[in-house]
Design a protein around this motif. Structure first.
Motif, PDB file in Angstrom:
ATOM      1  N   ASP A 151      46.724  50.873  31.706  1.00 34.15           N
ATOM      2  CA  ASP A 151      47.176  51.242  32.896  1.00 34.15           C
ATOM      3  C   ASP A 151      46.446  51.112  33.962  1.00 34.15           C
ATOM      4  N   THR A 152      44.901  50.828  33.868  1.00 31.24           N
ATOM      5  CA  THR A 152      44.525  50.441  35.091  1.00 31.24           C
ATOM      6  C   THR A 152      44.549  49.052  35.408  1.00 31.24           C
ATOM      7  N   LEU A 153      44.996  47.899  34.702  1.00 31.40           N
ATOM      8  CA  LEU A 153      45.203  46.754  35.013  1.00 31.40           C
ATOM      9  C   LEU A 153      46.546  46.761  35.817  1.00 31.40           C
ATOM     10  N   LEU A 154      47.386  47.457  35.087  1.00 32.29           N
ATOM     11  CA  LEU A 154      48.614  47.671  35.687  1.00 32.29           C
ATOM     12  C   LEU A 154      48.780  48.357  36.963  1.00 32.29           C
ATOM     13  N   LEU A 155      47.976  49.442  37.321  1.00 30.89           N
ATOM     14  CA  LEU A 155      47.919  49.903  38.602  1.00 30.89           C
ATOM     15  C   LEU A 155      47.215  48.720  39.489  1.00 30.89           C
ATOM     16  N   LEU A 156      46.362  47.989  39.136  1.00 29.28           N
ATOM     17  CA  LEU A 156      45.980  46.873  39.977  1.00 29.28           C
ATOM     18  C   LEU A 156      46.834  45.892  40.420  1.00 29.28           C
ATOM     19  N   PHE A 157      47.758  45.731  39.492  1.00 34.85           N
ATOM     20  CA  PHE A 157      48.757  44.752  39.603  1.00 34.85           C
ATOM     21  C   PHE A 157      49.923  45.276  40.592  1.00 34.85           C
ATOM     22  N   MET A 158      50.043  46.536  40.622  1.00 36.91           N
ATOM     23  CA  MET A 158      51.056  47.613  41.419  1.00 36.91           C
ATOM     24  C   MET A 158      50.631  47.305  42.931  1.00 36.91           C
ATOM     25  N   CYS A 159      49.296  47.715  43.126  1.00 43.49           N
ATOM     26  CA  CYS A 159      48.429  47.892  44.461  1.00 43.49           C
ATOM     27  C   CYS A 159      48.364  46.411  45.008  1.00 43.49           C
ATOM     28  N   CYS A 160      48.414  45.329  44.069  1.00 46.54           N
ATOM     29  CA  CYS A 160      48.131  43.902  44.800  1.00 46.54           C
ATOM     30  C   CYS A 160      49.670  43.155  44.730  1.00 46.54           C
ATOM     31  N   PRO A 176      46.126  43.702  54.063  1.00 47.30           N
ATOM     32  CA  PRO A 176      45.545  45.220  54.359  1.00 47.30           C
ATOM     33  C   PRO A 176      46.002  46.219  53.684  1.00 47.30           C
ATOM     34  N   SER A 177      47.338  46.254  53.519  1.00 44.80           N
ATOM     35  CA  SER A 177      48.093  47.357  52.861  1.00 44.80           C
ATOM     36  C   SER A 177      47.582  47.221  51.275  1.00 44.80           C
ATOM     37  N   ALA A 178      47.620  46.238  50.554  1.00 45.97           N
ATOM     38  CA  ALA A 178      47.088  45.936  49.146  1.00 45.97           C
ATOM     39  C   ALA A 178      45.595  46.308  49.127  1.00 45.97           C
ATOM     40  N   ILE A 179      44.975  46.190  50.241  1.00 47.67           N
ATOM     41  CA  ILE A 179      43.285  46.536  50.137  1.00 47.67           C
ATOM     42  C   ILE A 179      43.428  48.192  49.992  1.00 47.67           C
ATOM     43  N   ALA A 180      43.839  48.667  51.234  1.00 49.91           N
ATOM     44  CA  ALA A 180      44.007  50.117  51.146  1.00 49.91           C
ATOM     45  C   ALA A 180      44.355  50.792  49.876  1.00 49.91           C
ATOM     46  N   LEU A 181      45.605  50.416  49.650  1.00 46.80           N
ATOM     47  CA  LEU A 181      46.225  51.052  48.269  1.00 46.80           C
ATOM     48  C   LEU A 181      45.235  50.896  46.974  1.00 46.80           C
ATOM     49  N   THR A 182      44.542  49.764  46.867  1.00 43.67           N
ATOM     50  CA  THR A 182      43.829  49.570  45.686  1.00 43.67           C
ATOM     51  C   THR A 182      42.714  50.366  45.705  1.00 43.67           C
ATOM     52  N   LEU A 183      42.260  50.667  46.838  1.00 42.90           N
ATOM     53  CA  LEU A 183      40.743  51.546  47.074  1.00 42.90           C
ATOM     54  C   LEU A 183      41.008  52.983  46.739  1.00 42.90           C
ATOM     55  N   ARG A 184      42.434  53.339  46.971  1.00 41.27           N
ATOM     56  CA  ARG A 184      42.889  54.772  46.823  1.00 41.27           C
ATOM     57  C   ARG A 184      43.426  55.083  45.446  1.00 41.27           C
ATOM     58  N   ALA A 185      44.222  54.320  44.789  1.00 38.77           N
ATOM     59  CA  ALA A 185      45.082  54.384  43.926  1.00 38.77           C
ATOM     60  C   ALA A 185      43.836  53.919  42.561  1.00 38.77           C
ATOM     61  N   VAL A 186      43.084  52.756  42.842  1.00 43.70           N
ATOM     62  CA  VAL A 186      42.336  52.589  41.505  1.00 43.70           C
ATOM     63  C   VAL A 186      40.862  53.050  42.069  1.00 43.70           C
ATOM     64  N   GLY A 187      40.294  52.729  43.083  1.00 43.60           N
ATOM     65  CA  GLY A 187      39.124  53.282  43.464  1.00 43.60           C
ATOM     66  C   GLY A 187      38.892  54.635  43.315  1.00 43.60           C
ATOM     67  N   GLY A 188      39.965  55.543  43.800  1.00 36.75           N
ATOM     68  CA  GLY A 188      39.873  56.876  43.885  1.00 36.75           C
ATOM     69  C   GLY A 188      39.282  57.465  45.056  1.00 36.75           C
ATOM     70  N   LEU A 189      39.348  56.599  46.214  1.00 34.15           N
ATOM     71  CA  LEU A 189      38.578  57.001  47.397  1.00 34.15           C
ATOM     72  C   LEU A 189      39.858  57.750  48.034  1.00 34.15           C
ATOM     73  N   THR A 190      39.218  58.845  49.049  1.00 34.59           N
ATOM     74  CA  THR A 190      40.135  59.560  49.791  1.00 34.59           C
ATOM     75  C   THR A 190      40.712  58.649  50.961  1.00 34.59           C
ATOM     76  N   THR A 191      41.764  58.906  51.524  1.00 34.48           N
ATOM     77  CA  THR A 191      42.255  58.130  52.678  1.00 34.48           C
ATOM     78  C   THR A 191      41.127  58.138  53.918  1.00 34.48           C
ATOM     79  N   HIS A 219      41.781  38.384  44.768  1.00 35.34           N
ATOM     80  CA  HIS A 219      41.758  38.073  46.191  1.00 35.34           C
ATOM     81  C   HIS A 219      41.359  39.383  46.975  1.00 35.34           C
ATOM     82  N   VAL A 220      42.177  40.147  46.740  1.00 35.14           N
ATOM     83  CA  VAL A 220      41.898  41.671  47.311  1.00 35.14           C
ATOM     84  C   VAL A 220      40.498  42.181  46.945  1.00 35.14           C
ATOM     85  N   LEU A 221      40.073  42.065  45.981  1.00 36.98           N
ATOM     86  CA  LEU A 221      38.764  42.413  45.519  1.00 36.98           C
ATOM     87  C   LEU A 221      37.540  41.761  46.331  1.00 36.98           C
TER      88      LEU A 221
END
Lengths: 414, 133
Positions: free
Chosen positions: A107-116, A123-138, A187-189
């Motif tokens: 699941d975690t890997l799949l989420l990363l693939f989704m976000c990237c 910039p969108s991929a970075i923001a989404l990764t940080l939120r969905a996988v990183g669990g940071l707030t907007t 690349h996003v990371l």
């Protein structure tokens, strides 16, 4: 919430999102629901205490939100009896722990693939990764990138819309596609890390968090794919670079170049870990660009004094890297290594082709490096004029100040 | 009350050329002086925002052309003697306090440690609509 609670939420975020997205097949809506569940936890847990099974609690709340969401969607579409998902609210933790862990990793890997996803801008991929996988707030992400929260919220929302429109199902990409997507993830990371590491202005503390977050995510990917050399290489590169962070800037955020840094302030633990990681990886076969960059960082980090740096080895590594990638920054660094081994004339010669490369011609780094080579050659006047040209072109204040001081130092020497 | 303090520097050739003729000690003293101001404003909770701008050589003037397409030309206008180098936005109790900060910034040292007396334009920042009573 205290930092333990925050870390717990961050670790659980991708797991919970994985379960909910898989169950409902709608990544975008699931992401919203999980954010609401995380927000609820951040409100309730400090008061009522962390529940016995925090993960199940979060899944339960997110699924309930998801059901509410589906119900109102449905009501909007046709005013008929609701038949959706009444039973979907109940969630039981999987019984077989081994199986659950495996699912969680996927699941975690799949989420990363989704976000990237390739449909997204970086910039969108970075923001989404940080939120969905990183669990940071907007809000946290907006602060880190120094933009208003509303701007970041828009960016994330557009990113989710793009994924929805692309119609890609929430399932593991296969074969070649998987390789490509992993490249995008790395690349996003890498960009998240650089964003945190390279900037020393603004609210520097929050920015440094980005580097830490990138390392945390790279660790997670490395745990999922321990045999992938480039994943290990990227993690090692981050550790070996981040190890120098404290020594890299002075009290006012001014830049301190590698050869002037107080090496006692380097993070020994990070260096040891990074060196061990890259040494193990390099002995295992196919070598990629991240591994080479990590190897170069390791050579720098292993020198007790700047004068002890093994430049011939760095030159050889840049030679390999140059053959592998068509990146003008690599050519630039190759020229620096060459100047350190063979003298400034050799470096200047290697810079020549870059004037014809539109990606870097006129870039301040090119002027700064030329200034450095002329300084090595004892030509103060040429060196100063190149440092000035670089100072006029950089958009970073610490970098500009550093270059102006370098130029004025040469004036004093005359 | 919020004020914007806009630092104007001599235009010169359009680059950072005023600082390029200074000695190392002069450049460092100038940077340190401005860093100290920023640190003090941060500590006092008065700093809202601070930005520096790239030199005017890199500026472009944009006007809507035919059909609304942006028409981009070099700028700013050659006849202007000074350019905006950067700004602070500060949140202070009185206009006098904003003037005092601007005065301190204006006195940033240049060659020979002498104050540069740069022009700092002080303007109050207009606020959001008043609260309904």
């Amino acid at each position: 919430m205290d930092s333990t609670g925050t870390h717990l939420l961050r670790d659980l975020a991708p797991q919970v999102l994985g379960v909910v997205a898989r169950r409902f097949g709608d990544f975008a809506a699931a992401e919203d629901a999980v954010q609401e569940a995380l927000a609820a936890a951040a409100m309730q847990w400090p008061e009522r205490g962390v529940p016995d099974n925090p993960r199940a609690w979060l899944v339960q709340v997110a699924m309930r939100r998801m059901t509410d969401h589906l119900r109102s969607e449905l009501a909007r579409r046709r005013r008929e009896t609701v038949l959706v998902a009444e039973e979907a609210v109940e969630y039981e933790e999987p019984r077989e722990p081994g199986e659950a862990a495996e699912q969680e990793q996927d699941d975690t890997l799949l989420l990363l693939f989704m976000c990237c996803h390739p449909a997204l801008t970086r910039p969108s991929a970075i923001a989404l990764t940080l939120r969905a996988v990183g669990g940071l707030t907007t809000e946290q992400i907006a602060n880190a990138f120094l933009v208003p929260e509303a701007t970041m919220a828009q960016r994330i929302s557009r990113a989710k819309q793009s994924i929805k429109k692309s119609g890609v199902p929430f399932r593991m990409p296969t074969g070649e596609e998987r390789e490509e997507r992993l490249d995008a993830v790395l690349h996003v990371l890498y960009l998240v890390f650089n964003e945190g590491y390279a900037t020393s202005t603004g609210s520097s503390l929050q920015r440094a968090d980005l580097a830490t977050e990138a390392i945390r995510l790279a660790r997670a990917v490395h745990r999922l794919l321990p045999d992938d050399g480039e994943v290990a290489g990227l993690l090692a590169l981050m550790l070996l670079t981040d190890a120098r962070r404290l020594a890299r800037t002075g009290p006012n955020g001014e830049l301190i170049p590698l050869d002037e840094q107080d090496r006692a302030r380097w993070d020994r633990e990070a260096i040891t870990e990074g060196v061990a990681l890259i040494s193990k990886t390099l002995s295992q076969g196919a070598i990629g660009a991240y591994q080479l960059q990590a190897a170069i960082a390791a050579v720098h980090d292993e020198a007790a004094r700047a004068a002890d740096t093994d430049w011939p080895q760095i030159l050889a590594l840049y030679g390999l890297l140059k053959r592998m990638t068509d990146n003008p920054m690599v050519t630039l660094n190759h020229a620096i290594a060459s100047a350190m081994v063979h003298g400034p004339a050799a470096g200047l010669e290697l810079l020549k082709p870059l004037d014809a490369d539109p990606r870097i011609a006129g870039h301040y780094r090119l002027d700064a490096v030329r200034g450095h080579f002329f300084e090595m050659a004892g030509d103060a006047e040429m060196a100063r004029s190149h440092y000035h040209a670089a100072a006029n072109r950089t958009s970073s204040i610490p970098e500009r100040n550093y270059l102006l001081i370098k130029a004025s130092r040469l004036r004093n020497a005359e | 009350m919020k004020f914007i303090l806009m630092m104007h520097a001599p235009r010169g050739t359009g680059d950072w050329d005023i600082m390029t003729k200074w000695s190392q000690g002069e450049v460092e003293a100038h940077i340190q002086y401005l860093n100290d101001i920023n640190a003090d404003l941060r500590k006092a909770g008065e700093l809202v925002n601070i930005e520096g701008l790239m030199p005017p050589k890199h500026a472009r003037i944009v006007r809507a052309g035919k059909g609304g397409a942006p028409d981009v030309t070099d700028g700013p206008f050659a006849e202007s003697k000074e350019f905006l180098a950067g700004w602070w936005i500060v949140d202070v109790a009185t206009p006098e306090r904003a003037y005092a900060i601007a005065g301190r910034a204006s006195a940033a040292p240049g060659p020979g440690g002498k104050p540069l007396n740069m022009a700092i334009e002080v303007r109050e920042v207009m606020s959001a609509p008043p609260v309904e009573v």
